[in-house]
Every structure is written in structure tokens, then in C-alpha cells.
Design an enzyme around this catalytic site. Structure first.
Site, PDB file in Angstrom:
ATOM      1  CE1 TYR A 161      -3.255  -2.865   0.713  1.00 43.78           C
ATOM      2  CE2 TYR A 161      -4.556  -0.899   1.067  1.00 43.78           C
ATOM      3  CZ  TYR A 161      -4.485  -2.241   0.817  1.00 43.78           C
ATOM      4  OH  TYR A 161      -5.629  -2.967   0.696  1.00 43.78           O
ATOM      5  CE  LYS A 221       2.090 -17.905   1.815  1.00 40.28           C
ATOM      6  NZ  LYS A 221       1.127 -18.975   2.041  1.00 40.28           N
ATOM      7  CG  ASP A 277      -1.640 -19.649   3.883  1.00 41.25           C
ATOM      8  OD1 ASP A 277      -0.965 -19.244   4.854  1.00 41.25           O
ATOM      9  OD2 ASP A 277      -1.188 -20.445   3.050  1.00 41.25           O
ATOM     10  CG  ASP A 295      -7.599  -3.508   3.095  1.00 43.89           C
ATOM     11  OD1 ASP A 295      -8.607  -3.142   3.724  1.00 43.89           O
ATOM     12  OD2 ASP A 295      -7.471  -3.346   1.870  1.00 43.89           O
TER      13      ASP A 295
END
Ligand code: NAD
Length: 360
Positions: A123, A190, A223, A247
Site C-alpha cells: 500500500y 507469509k 492463509d 486490510d
């Protein structure tokens, strides 16, 4: 008296701002509101959606309650919400997600807080358009330094994650947990795939956690976190995430507790905070005295806690919870049938909350 800027916004903003102001005042918190404007209505008059007087007010007071603002399309103005976050260095987006009895949801007893980093990650707005000369330059450079070639017809978005940015937000999450008597912080990443961005995030998270032995710490791969939140949300407490995952997961968590109508939020920096609902300005409902004021009123609860008005915050939250649990004086979206003729308007729901505060 504590001075707070009230940014009335546009679309449904002015009516939910008014409902919220009345509810907060009913708690006896003694707020002196500095009422200021932002959005498409003021732009039509003053040529800017974010007048200097509004920025000055927020800067002066350090605390604002902000109703939603439409992002003007095709006017050359970027999102006012992004502008405010950058102007005041509001690096933490805090979204508590709590179940209230009477709100239709698949889950009960959820009480999570999502802490999202607001300034870095994908972002950050560092992007290279497919075909642009500087993109070709970047691709040539990357192809000279990496074993994985990138084709010429590629657009690129950069994901910066810094030690300073990560440390600041993870520390914020732990401090928040301590202040709010929370038991655990979960850092989401991640790192197994993006070793130098998310890997750094994880390493810094672990370092910061060492300074907070009184609070449990764990990490989760994003995930897996999504699946866990759907299957066993009760296991989680404060969740800290980089911008993009934050987000996405804050919307997931809002969904767990009944959606946008009841999702409050805050954007916080050092000595500055803007409290706002997660939802937008819903222009199609503007001026109809129809929409649900709960998300902004609950943002008012967060604001009261932030300025140390704890008893007043509890009084307001309990009144909102009681009105929702009773299910009578609530807006159409909180009724089992959205066409229920007994649904009340924005103003009347606020009236019911105020009656509860007064009778408590
Ligand atoms: P939105 O949240 O405004 O509305 C989506 C739908 O959700 C509405 O049509 C309505 O059905 C429902 N809804 C939203 N708030 C509700 C409420 N309080 N009570 C009952 N129902 C409600 O999202 P959108 O239509 O995508 O965005 C409209 C504008 O708001 C856009 O310009 C967007 O950029 C802006 N926006 C602003 C903020 C902010 O100010 N922080 C946040 C999100 C979107």
C-alpha cells in the site's frame, strides 16, 4: 472540557455524526465538539474536499471523530482518508470486532482486535506501470540481479517492510494489549515465501515480544490464520498484521461479528487519533434518516476510552448493546427482515440509546 474535532463527512455522514454526538453527550463526558467539514459537499463550496480549517482543528485537538467521506472520482483529489492518515502519521489502524447479542451473525462470543500497519507494504503506493520507460529500466536491473526473469509486459508493485515500521506497529499492539488487559498478541505474515519482507516482520515481531513477557505471543501464516479465524475465532485476541493482510482480515473479522453496520475503528499515531466507522458514506441512503449509526457510535466508545473517559465509554457501550439485544428500536439492517415496518430511523435509534443511558 475535552476538545474533540467532529468531522461530519458527506453522504450518510452528517446524520450518523449527529446521532453519535448526541449519544456521547448523553454520557456526561463533557466533550466540547469542534464541528468541521470534509468531503464532496464542502468541495462544491470551497473547491477542496479537505479544508485547511479541518486539518487545523484535528491538529489542534489531537483527537477526531470522523464520519465517512466519499472518495471523489475523477477530480484529481486522492482519497481524503488516505490523506488524513499520511498527514497525521496515523500508522496504526485498530479495529475491535466484538459480538453483540441481537446482531445476526454465524458466531457468538467473538472479541478480537485487529491492529493493521497503515503506512508500508504493497500500500506504500510505489508502483511501476507496464510499458513505462522506468518500468523497463527496473525490469532490466532486476533481470541483471535475480535468477528469475521478469517479462517486459509486466507491471510491478513494491512491498517495502522496514524494521522501524514493524517495530512501531508491533510495539503498539503489545502496548494496546497491556492497556486493555488483553492476554495474547498474534503476529501474521507469509515469512515462508517472502523472506526479506515478511521474514523481517516476523523476526522483528519476535524481538519486540521479548519486551512483553506478561503477554503471550505467537505467529501465524496468513492463509492458516484465515482458516483459523473462520473455524476457531475464540482462540485469538489481538492480531497484528502488515498493511495488506490487515486490510483483508479486518473485513473478514467484521464479517464474523455481523458486518459493516457494527464495525468501529480508529487510526492512531503518536499523540494523534481519528476514530471512524469501517463503512463508507453510502450515498444512496444520504439524508433519509435510515442507516445504522452503531458503527460510528461504537467508534465514539473507542474515542472515549482513548481520552480516558472509561466509565462514560462503558455506559455508552452498554446502552448500545442493550438496544441491539432488545431488537426493537433498531434500524432496518438489524431486523431479521430488512423490510420490517417496525424498523426505526437513525435518529430514533440514537434516541433509544440515550434513553438507556439516562435510565441506567
Ligand atoms: P459503503 O460502506 O458506503 O456502503 C456499502 C453498502 O453498505 C451500502 O450501500 C449500504 O447498503 C451498507 N451500509 C454502509 N453503511 C451502513 C450503515 N451505517 N447502515 C446500514 N447500511 C450501511 O461502501 P461503498 O458504497 O463502497 O463506498 C461509498 C463511498 O464511501 C466511496 O466513495 C468510498 O470511497 C467511501 N468510503 C469511505 C470510507 C471512510 O470515510 N472511512 C470508508 C469506506 C468507503
Amino acid at each position: 472540557m475535552t476538545q474533540v474535532s467532529l468531522v461530519t463527512g458527506d453522504g450518510i455522514g452528517p446524520e450518523i455524526a449527529e446521532a453519535t454526538r448526541r449519544c456521547v453527550d448523553a454520557t456526561g463526558a463533557g466533550i466540547e465538539w469542534d464541528i468541521v467539514e470534509a468531503g464532496v459537499d464542502v468541495m462544491a463550496r470551497e473547491g477542496t474536499p479537505l479544508p485547511e480549517a479541518t486539518l487545523d482543528s484535528i491538529r489542534r485537538n489531537g483527537v477526531a471523530l470522523k464520519a465517512p467521506i466519499t472518495t471523489p472520482v475523477g477530480t484529481g483529489f486522492r482519497s481524503i482518508n488516505v490523506h488524513l492518515r499520511q498527514e497525521f502519521h496515523l500508522y496504526a489502524c485498530v479495529r475491535p470486532c466484538k459480538s453483540y447479542r441481537g446482531v445476526r451473525s454465524r458466531y457468538t462470543d467473538i472479541d478480537l482486535v485487529v491492529v493493521r500497519e497503515n503506512t508500508e507494504d504493497l500500500y506504500a503506493g510505489i508502483e511501476f506501470e507496464k510499458g513505462a520507460p522506468e518500468t523497463h529500466e527496473l525490469i532490466d536491473w532486476l533481470n541483471g540481479h535475480s535468477k528469475r526473469p521478469i517479462g517486459p509486459n509486466t507491471g510491478i508493485s513494491i512491498k517495502p517492510i522496514s524494521v522501524e515500521g514493524t517495530e512501531r506497529i508491533v510495539r503498539f499492539a503489545f502496548e494496546y494489549a497491556r492497556k486493555m488487559d488483553r492476554r495474547k498478541v498474534t503476529s501474521v505474515h507469509k515469512a515462508n515465501i517472502m523472506k526479506f519482507s515478511d521474514g523481517l516482520w516476523l523476526e522483528v515481531s519476535r524481538q519486540v515480544a521479548k519486551d512483553y513477557p506478561d503477554i503471550e505471543f505467537e505467529d501465524r501464516i496468513v492463509d492458516n490464520m484465515c482458516m483459523q479465524l473462520v473455524q476457531k475465532p475464540e482462540l485469538y485476541d489481538v492480531i497484528v498484521l502488515p498493511n495488506l493482510y490487515g486490510d483483508i482480515l479486518s473485513d473478514l473479522c467484521a464479517g464474523l461479528v455481523g458486518g459493516l453496520g457494527v464495525a468501529p475503528g480508529a487510526n492512531i499515531g503518536d499523540g494523534m487519533a481519528i476514530f471512524e466507522a469501517t463503512h463508507g458514506s453510502a450515498p444512496k441512503y444520504a439524508g433519509q434518516n435510515k442507516v445504522n449509526p452503531t458503527a460510528l457510535i461504537l467508534s465514539g466508545v473507542l474515542m472515549l476510552r482513548y481520552i480516558g473517559k472509561i466509565a462514560e465509554a462503558d455506559r455508552l457501550e452498554n446502552a448500545v448493546a442493550a438496544v441491539i439485544a432488545e431488537g426493537k428500536d433498531v434500524t432496518y439492517d438489524m431486523k431479521p427482515d430488512r423490510n420490517d415496518p417496525t424498523a426505526v430511523g437513525t435518529r430514533e435509534m440514537a434516541d433509544a440509546i440515550i434513553r438507556r443511558i439516562k435510565s441506567a
